[in-house]
Design a protein around this motif. Structure first.
Motif, PDB file in Angstrom:
ATOM      1  N   LEU A 128     -40.755  66.343  21.563  1.00 25.95           N
ATOM      2  CA  LEU A 128     -42.214  66.273  21.743  1.00 25.95           C
ATOM      3  C   LEU A 128     -42.940  66.823  20.526  1.00 25.95           C
ATOM      4  O   LEU A 128     -43.828  66.183  19.973  1.00 25.95           O
TER       5      LEU A 128
ATOM      6  N   TRP B 257     -46.503  70.797   9.809  1.00 25.49           N
ATOM      7  CA  TRP B 257     -45.878  72.123   9.840  1.00 25.49           C
ATOM      8  C   TRP B 257     -44.351  72.099   9.924  1.00 25.49           C
ATOM      9  O   TRP B 257     -43.704  73.070   9.545  1.00 25.49           O
TER      10      TRP B 257
ATOM     11  N   GLY C  50     -45.958  64.111  21.690  1.00 23.58           N
ATOM     12  CA  GLY C  50     -46.724  65.111  20.939  1.00 23.58           C
ATOM     13  C   GLY C  50     -46.518  66.524  21.444  1.00 23.58           C
ATOM     14  O   GLY C  50     -46.135  66.758  22.602  1.00 23.58           O
ATOM     15  N   GLY C  51     -46.808  67.488  20.555  1.00 20.81           N
ATOM     16  CA  GLY C  51     -46.520  68.896  20.820  1.00 20.81           C
ATOM     17  C   GLY C  51     -47.232  69.479  22.031  1.00 20.81           C
ATOM     18  O   GLY C  51     -46.693  70.349  22.722  1.00 20.81           O
ATOM     19  N   VAL C  52     -48.457  69.003  22.335  1.00 21.70           N
ATOM     20  CA  VAL C  52     -49.183  69.523  23.495  1.00 21.70           C
ATOM     21  C   VAL C  52     -48.488  69.074  24.793  1.00 21.70           C
ATOM     22  O   VAL C  52     -48.650  69.692  25.846  1.00 21.70           O
TER      23      VAL C  52
ATOM     24  N   GLN D 251     -45.679  69.660  25.569  1.00 23.12           N
ATOM     25  CA  GLN D 251     -44.796  70.728  26.056  1.00 23.12           C
ATOM     26  C   GLN D 251     -45.455  71.538  27.162  1.00 23.12           C
ATOM     27  O   GLN D 251     -44.805  72.356  27.813  1.00 23.12           O
TER      28      GLN D 251
ATOM     29  N   GLY E 261     -51.024  67.761  17.787  1.00 25.54           N
ATOM     30  CA  GLY E 261     -51.923  68.677  17.122  1.00 25.54           C
ATOM     31  C   GLY E 261     -53.152  67.968  16.580  1.00 25.54           C
ATOM     32  O   GLY E 261     -54.290  68.246  16.970  1.00 25.54           O
TER      33      GLY E 261
ATOM     34  N   PRO F 105     -49.239  78.965  16.609  1.00 24.30           N
ATOM     35  CA  PRO F 105     -50.067  77.990  17.305  1.00 24.30           C
ATOM     36  C   PRO F 105     -50.615  78.547  18.615  1.00 24.30           C
ATOM     37  O   PRO F 105     -49.956  79.343  19.274  1.00 24.30           O
ATOM     38  N   GLY F 106     -51.811  78.085  18.982  1.00 26.67           N
ATOM     39  CA  GLY F 106     -52.494  78.659  20.134  1.00 26.67           C
ATOM     40  C   GLY F 106     -52.082  78.100  21.485  1.00 26.67           C
ATOM     41  O   GLY F 106     -52.215  78.773  22.507  1.00 26.67           O
ATOM     42  N   GLY F 107     -51.594  76.838  21.508  1.00 23.43           N
ATOM     43  CA  GLY F 107     -51.324  76.156  22.783  1.00 23.43           C
ATOM     44  C   GLY F 107     -50.487  76.979  23.759  1.00 23.43           C
ATOM     45  O   GLY F 107     -50.887  77.165  24.918  1.00 23.43           O
ATOM     46  N   PRO F 108     -49.325  77.515  23.315  1.00 23.79           N
ATOM     47  CA  PRO F 108     -48.501  78.271  24.268  1.00 23.79           C
ATOM     48  C   PRO F 108     -49.200  79.538  24.768  1.00 23.79           C
ATOM     49  O   PRO F 108     -48.969  79.959  25.903  1.00 23.79           O
TER      50      PRO F 108
ATOM     51  N   ASN G  44     -55.251  70.778  17.841  1.00 16.73           N
ATOM     52  CA  ASN G  44     -56.105  71.458  16.858  1.00 16.73           C
ATOM     53  C   ASN G  44     -57.336  72.071  17.523  1.00 16.73           C
ATOM     54  O   ASN G  44     -57.787  73.153  17.134  1.00 16.73           O
TER      55      ASN G  44
ATOM     56  N   ASP H 248     -56.164  75.194  19.141  1.00 19.86           N
ATOM     57  CA  ASP H 248     -55.861  76.194  18.103  1.00 19.86           C
ATOM     58  C   ASP H 248     -57.132  76.809  17.507  1.00 19.86           C
ATOM     59  O   ASP H 248     -57.139  77.988  17.138  1.00 19.86           O
TER      60      ASP H 248
HETATM   61  P1  ATP Z   1     -49.520  65.384  14.804  1.00 25.21           P
HETATM   62  O1  ATP Z   1     -48.266  64.957  15.487  1.00 25.21           O
HETATM   63  O2  ATP Z   1     -50.767  64.807  15.363  1.00 25.21           O
HETATM   64  O3  ATP Z   1     -49.438  65.255  13.328  1.00 25.21           O
HETATM   65  P2  ATP Z   1     -49.009  68.244  14.671  1.00 25.21           P
HETATM   66  O4  ATP Z   1     -48.285  67.921  13.450  1.00 25.21           O
HETATM   67  O5  ATP Z   1     -50.009  69.327  14.585  1.00 25.21           O
HETATM   68  O6  ATP Z   1     -49.673  66.941  15.204  1.00 25.21           O
HETATM   69  P3  ATP Z   1     -47.287  68.647  17.101  1.00 25.21           P
HETATM   70  O7  ATP Z   1     -45.985  69.311  16.900  1.00 25.21           O
HETATM   71  O8  ATP Z   1     -47.282  67.306  17.741  1.00 25.21           O
HETATM   72  O9  ATP Z   1     -47.945  68.682  15.709  1.00 25.21           O
HETATM   73  O10 ATP Z   1     -48.227  69.585  17.997  1.00 25.21           O
HETATM   74  C1  ATP Z   1     -48.537  70.891  17.638  1.00 25.21           C
HETATM   75  C2  ATP Z   1     -49.627  71.347  18.578  1.00 25.21           C
HETATM   76  O11 ATP Z   1     -49.071  71.528  19.889  1.00 25.21           O
HETATM   77  C3  ATP Z   1     -50.278  72.649  18.197  1.00 25.21           C
HETATM   78  O12 ATP Z   1     -51.663  72.427  18.152  1.00 25.21           O
HETATM   79  C4  ATP Z   1     -49.910  73.593  19.331  1.00 25.21           C
HETATM   80  O13 ATP Z   1     -50.912  74.537  19.654  1.00 25.21           O
HETATM   81  C5  ATP Z   1     -49.689  72.639  20.477  1.00 25.21           C
HETATM   82  N1  ATP Z   1     -48.823  73.180  21.527  1.00 25.21           N
HETATM   83  C6  ATP Z   1     -47.558  73.624  21.401  1.00 25.21           C
HETATM   84  N2  ATP Z   1     -47.097  74.098  22.579  1.00 25.21           N
HETATM   85  C7  ATP Z   1     -48.103  73.941  23.485  1.00 25.21           C
HETATM   86  C8  ATP Z   1     -48.276  74.253  24.866  1.00 25.21           C
HETATM   87  N3  ATP Z   1     -47.307  74.812  25.574  1.00 25.21           N
HETATM   88  N4  ATP Z   1     -49.468  73.957  25.441  1.00 25.21           N
HETATM   89  C9  ATP Z   1     -50.457  73.372  24.737  1.00 25.21           C
HETATM   90  N5  ATP Z   1     -50.361  73.076  23.442  1.00 25.21           N
HETATM   91  C10 ATP Z   1     -49.212  73.344  22.813  1.00 25.21           C
END
Ligand code: ATP
Length: 336
Positions: free
Chosen positions: A289, A11, A258-260, A262, A138, A178-181, A164, A167
Motif C-alpha cells: 500500500l 520518500w 496508497g499509503g493512507v 493502511q 500522500g 508522517p502524521g497519518g498513523p 499530505n 500531514d
Molecule cells: P504518492 O503515492 O501519491 O506519491 P506518497 O509518496 O506520499 O504518495 P504513500 O506511501 O502512498 O506516499 O503515502 C504516504 C502517506 O500515507 C503519508 O501522508 C502518511 O501520513 C499516510 N499514512 C501512513 N499511514 C497511515 C495511517 N495509518 N492512516 C492514515 N494515513 C497514513
C-alpha cells in the motif's frame, strides 16, 4: 520472467525483484525521515542518491541467489522504474539509476506510472477482473476505473492529496512526519465535533476541513476529538465517492491503493459500504500500500510481457504523469 523494480517518487527509496513464474516479490526499502517538518524535495533527492544504489544491490543479490540460469546471463529480464508522478529531483535519480542498470545488464527498460502501479497491485493481489480503485496516498486521492484502453479518473481531490492534508494538520499540532498513523492512534480516544465535509459531484476537497481542524485545536478542542472527526469526515468523503463510482460503472469490485490505505478506519468504512451493496472489497497488505518497488516490479513485468518497453531516448521522467495518460498495453479489451 523476472523484473527488477525501482521506486523513488518521494520518500521511499525502494527496489524489488518480482518473479512472475513463482508470483514472488522481494522488496528492499530505505525510507527518508525528515528531521523536522514535511518532505523537503532536495533532502529527499539526496536520500535517493544515497539509498538507491544500496537497495538495488540488495534486490539484485536476491535475484542472483535464486537465478538458476548460466552465470553469464543477467539475473533479471527487465528493469522497471517509477517515471512519475512525484518529486522531480527524486524521479531524476531513479531514472538515471534505471537507465544505467538496463544498459549495464543489456535488458529492456520499462517506465511505470506510480499511480497505476498503486491500482494494479490491488488488482493483482485480489484477482479481481475490472475493479474500481480508490487511490488514497500522500500526494494524491482519486478514483479510477478502466474503460477503452485507459484508466479513467472518475473523481479526484480538487486541492491536496489526502495523506499530505493529514500531514499538514499534524505539523500544525507539532507531531513528527508522517502524521497519518498518529491521527489514527489519537482518534481512538476521540468524540465527534463538527468539521466541514466537502464532496462536489465526484470530486472532493480537503483544504477547508484541514483549516477548520487546525482552528479547532487552536481554540482548545481536544486534539483526540479533532483527529476522530477528521477521520470520520475525510474517509466518509472518500467512501461516498467510491460508492458513487461503483454505482456509475456497475462494477461490484473495489480495491484500495496508497499509503493512507493502511488506516484501519478507512478500510472498515469501505468494507462496510461494499458489504451493504453486495460488492467485494480488497485492500492489499501494507507493504504493497505504501510506496514500494514491489508494485513497480509487478506492473513492470506485465508491461514487459506486453512488449511495452522504453527506448533510452524516450525514457525521461514526468513529475506530473497522470494515470489516464497511460495506454494500458497489458489488458486485453473484451468486446462490449
Ligand atoms: P504518492 O503515492 O501519491 O506519491 P506518497 O509518496 O506520499 O504518495 P504513500 O506511501 O502512498 O506516499 O503515502 C504516504 C502517506 O500515507 C503519508 O501522508 C502518511 O501520513 C499516510 N499514512 C501512513 N499511514 C497511515 C495511517 N495509518 N492512516 C492514515 N494515513 C497514513
Amino acid at each position: 520472467v523476472r523484473v527488477l523494480g525501482i521506486e523513488g517518487t518521494a520518500w521511499a527509496a525502494s527496489a524489488a525483484v518480482y518473479d512472475a513464474d513463482r508470483d514472488d516479490v522481494v522488496i528492499e526499502s530505505d525510507a527518508y525521515q525528515p528531521e523536522s517538518g514535511g518532505i523537503h524535495p532536495r533532502e529527499a533527492a539526496e536520500h535517493m542518491h544515497d539509498a538507491i544504489p544500496r537497495v538495488v544491490e540488495r534486490a539484485l543479490e536476491h535475484a542472483r541467489e535464486s537465478h538458476d540460469g548460466p552465470a553469464t546471463e543477467p539475473p533479471i529480464d527487465a528493469v522497471a522504474f517509477s517515471r512519475g508522478p512525484g518529486l522531480g529531483p527524486c524521479l531524476r535519480v531513479v531514472g538515471t539509476a534505471a537507465r544505467a542498470l538496463s544498459q549495464a545488464l543489456a535488458v529492456p527498460l520499462v517506465g511505470v506510472n506510480h499511480m497505476v502501479a498503486h491500482l494494479e497491485i490491488g488488482r493483482h493481489t485480489s484477482g479481481f477482473d475490472s475493479p474500481v480503485c480508490l487511490n488514497a496516498s500522500g500526494a494524491n486521492a482519486h478514483l479510477l476505473a478502466y474503460r477503452n484502453g485507459r484508466y479513467r479518473v472518475l473523481g479526484e481531490t480538487m486541492d491536496t492529496g489526502v495523506g499530505n492534508a493529514i500531514d499538514k494538520f499534524t505539523r500544525h499540532v507539532g507531531w513528527s512526519h508522517p502524521g497519518g498513523p498518529k491521527v489514527e492512534a489519537a482518534a481512538e480516544d476521540g468524540d465527534y465535533v463538527s468539521l466541514p465535509y466537502v464532496v462536489k459531484g465526484m470530486d472532493f476537497s480537503f483544504s477547508g476541513i484541514m483549516s477548520a481542524a487546525k482552528q479547532a485545536v487552536d481554540d482548545g478542542t481536544p486534539v483526540e476529538d479533532v483527529c476522530y472527526s477528521l477521520q470520520e469526515n475525510v474517509f466518509g468523503m472518500l467512501t461516498e465517492v467510491s460508492e458513487r463510482a461503483l454505482s456509475l460503472t456497475g462494477s461490484d469490485e473495489l480495491v484500495l491503493g496508497g499509503g493512507v490505505g493502511q488506516n484501519a478506519r478507512l478500510r472498515e468504512m469501505l468494507a462496510e459500504m461494499c458489504a451493504q451493496r453486495g460488492a467485494e472489497f480488497h485492500a492489499p497488505e501494507p507493504r504493497f500500500l505504501r510506496d514500494n518497488a514491489g508494485m513497480i516490479a509487478v506492473l513492470g513485468a506485465k508491461m514487459y510481457a506486453a512488449g511495452d518497453t522504453l527506448a533510452l531516448e524516450d525514457s525521461r521522467v514526468d513529475p506530473d504523469f497522470r494515470p489516464d495518460q497511460v495506454p494500458v498495453s497489458w489488458r486485453v479489451d473484451e468486446p462490449e
